[in-house]
Enzyme design. Structure first.
Site, short mmCIF file in Angstrom:
data_model
loop_
_atom_site.label_atom_id
_atom_site.label_comp_id
_atom_site.label_asym_id
_atom_site.label_seq_id
_atom_site.Cartn_x
_atom_site.Cartn_y
_atom_site.Cartn_z
CG HIS A 118 30.15 28.44 48.17
ND1 HIS A 118 29.18 28.61 47.20
CD2 HIS A 118 31.30 28.92 47.63
CE1 HIS A 118 29.72 29.19 46.12
NE2 HIS A 118 31.01 29.39 46.37
CD GLU A 163 32.54 26.39 41.49
OE1 GLU A 163 33.58 26.80 42.01
OE2 GLU A 163 31.95 27.03 40.59
C1 GBH Z 1 32.88 30.08 41.38
O1 GBH Z 1 34.13 29.51 41.15
C2 GBH Z 1 32.58 30.08 42.85
O2 GBH Z 1 31.59 29.13 43.20
C3 GBH Z 1 32.19 31.42 43.39
O3 GBH Z 1 32.29 31.40 44.78
C4 GBH Z 1 33.05 32.49 42.74
O4 GBH Z 1 32.89 33.74 43.32
C5 GBH Z 1 32.70 32.53 41.29
O5 GBH Z 1 32.82 31.28 40.71
C6 GBH Z 1 33.52 33.52 40.47
O6 GBH Z 1 34.86 33.14 40.46
O7 GBH Z 1 43.67 31.18 40.60
O8 GBH Z 1 43.81 32.31 38.50
O9 GBH Z 1 44.07 29.92 38.60
C7 GBH Z 1 34.53 29.49 39.81
C8 GBH Z 1 35.73 28.62 39.54
C9 GBH Z 1 37.98 28.20 39.81
C10 GBH Z 1 37.36 30.34 39.05
C11 GBH Z 1 39.30 28.72 40.28
C12 GBH Z 1 38.72 30.89 39.46
C13 GBH Z 1 41.02 30.28 39.95
C14 GBH Z 1 41.75 30.96 38.85
N1 GBH Z 1 36.97 29.22 39.89
N2 GBH Z 1 39.71 29.82 39.45
S1 GBH Z 1 43.45 31.10 39.17
#
Ligand code: GBH
Length: 438
Positions: A118, A163
């Site tokens: 992770h 992911e």
């Molecule tokens: C998951 O990612 C993770 O597995 C987990 O660790 C995390 O805590 C949880 O979801 C909640 O976020 O930088 O503004 O462009 C979710 C997928 C992809 C969500 C990247 C946030 C970045 C947004 N993530 N995204 S931004």
């Protein structure tokens, strides 16, 4: 119709987001330690140095899960605790921690579901090129072997990667997550090397007798801004290929939906990557709206806001219907090749605070979970084989580049005192689980 007998209810966390104790018992640094300690990378300058101090407080956290009544707990094993340099010497004390945790869970009747990666890559591997290097896949398989050798007699469920798209896109392409590289489309080898690592790890886990092995992907349904625009629809298709299908098609026996740079994919790799898995983990938070990119953009899509839906505390649109359509789409796209599904993460953040009466009234989280679980039930009623649901997250934790601001937990954490306070959603989820067994 209801959910199938044996449907698993769970909660999920990840090592760097909750453990702290980053320099204890021989743990080595990971890319996230380096990233968080680089000024300007994480909101508020926050780091995972202490986090929820779960490394020391795990008995209390296991007791909370026992109160909650979950069937299973999805956590991750920190590679830099087990193999501080990412290769070579094993640190037995790192494995001791997970052995204590796993035994504690089993004593309470909670099934451990261990994720091997992770996002906390040992820093020495990143220094050697990280996931841009093919060798990292082989190093990952060795780590999988070490974890299964010690814990395989007690851990029934294994998830290789969490992911991989986020590591490729946010870590190596856009540079907003560790290791902070901005390679844009040149980051594509990161997809292949992670998936090769997945396939090799599946093989290693099987050698230790593992019978529930899978991969967890992040899925974000791609919406074209203007469905009548060819250019917007092409952008949505490009996003879907790169951010969703890239990590599913080859695992389920298809080829890559996009072309990878010459020399990256070698003969035999796709056979390794498509080794049979027992389940596919689905993490769902929100859809993404795409528009045609501007002239000269380094990406084949432009991500635009979704304004017509209510939002979580982080501004993410709340669209439970998109989870239903995602599950239908996986089912129709992959058909007989699709293994049973588990929702391995779903949840939301709000700026939850402990009220004057000592409670956390997170009605908005209850509504979110209720609507998304209803979507899962509908999919199951329609014949999609979903076997479990894991709420993200057991407790508030280090939300990566956003630091400790967003709160995703069913349990509130006061970081100054490490006091845990179950929110109203905790009691709601406990009652839902109990009712589903009645
Ligand atoms: C998951 O990612 C993770 O597995 C987990 O660790 C995390 O805590 C949880 O979801 C909640 O976020 O930088 O503004 O462009 C979710 C997928 C992809 C969500 C990247 C946030 C970045 C947004 N993530 N995204 S931004």
């Amino acid at each position: 119709m209801g959910l199938p007998a044996g449907f698993q209810w769970g909660v999920a966390t990840a090592a760097y987001q909750i453990e702290g104790a980053v320099a204890e018992d021989g743990r080595g640094p990971s890319t996230w330690d380096t990233f968080a300690h680089t000024p300007g990378r994480v909101a508020g300058g926050h780091t995972g140095d202490v986090a929820c101090d779960h490394y020391h407080r795990w008995p209390e956290d296991v007791a909370l899960m026992a109160d909650l009544g979950v069937d299973a707990y999805r956590f991750s094993i920190a590679w830099p605790r087990v193999q501080p340099a990412g290769s070579g010497a094993v640190n037995p004390k790192g494995l001791d921690f997970y052995e204590r945790l796993v035994d504690g869970l089993l004593e309470r009747g909670i099934a451990p579901a261990a994720t091997l990666y992770h996002w906390d890559l040992p820093q020495p591997l990143e220094d050697a090129g990280g996931w841009m290097e093919r060798d990292t896949a082989h190093r990952f398989a060795e780590f999988a072997h070490l974890a299964a050798e010690r814990l395989g007699d007690r851990v029934a469920t294994w998830i290789t990667l969490n992911e991989p798209v986020v590591v490729m896109a946010y870590g190596y392409a856009f540079g907003v997550y560790a290791p902070g590289r901005t390679l844009m489309l040149d980051a594509l080898p990161v997809a292949h090397h992670q998936l090769l690592g997945h396939g090799l790890a599946v093989r290693a886990l099987r050698e230790h007798g593992a019978r529930q092995v899978g991969l967890t992907n992040h899925y974000s349904p791609a919406w074209a801004r203007d469905a009548s625009s060819d250019a917007d629809r092409r952008a949505a298709g490009a996003f879907d290929d790169l951010m969703n299908r890239l990590f599913t098609d080859p695992v389920l026996g298809g080829g890559y939906p996009v072309e990878l740079p010459a020399g990256v994919v070698r003969d035999g790799d796709l056979a390794v990557i498509s080794a049979p898995i027992d389940f596919l983990g689905v993490n769902y938070y929100q859809p993404t709206r795409l528009a045609a990119p501007a002239e000269g953009s380094p990406l084949p899509f432009d991500m635009v806001g979704i304004e017509e839906h209510p939002k979580t505390g982080m501004g993410w649109p709340i669209v439970p219907d998109a989870l239903l359509s995602l599950l239908r789409t996986l089912d129709t796209t992959y058909g007989d090749r699709l293994p049973p599904l588990y929702i391995t993460e779903n949840g939301c953040s709000f700026p939850d605070a402990v009220g004057p009466d000592g409670t956390v009234d997170d009605a908005d989280r209850i509504a979110f979970l209720d609507a998304h679980i209803a979507a899962v039930r509908t999919a199951v009623d329609e014949g999609v084989d979903v076997r479990g649901y894991f709420a993200w997250s057991l407790m508030d934790n280090f939300e990566w580049a956003e630091g400790y601001g967003p709160r995703f937990g069913l349990v509130h954490v006061d970081y100054a005192t490490q006091r845990r306070t179950p929110k109203r959603s905790f009691a709601w989820y406990r009652d839902l689980i109990a009712a589903s067994r009645a």
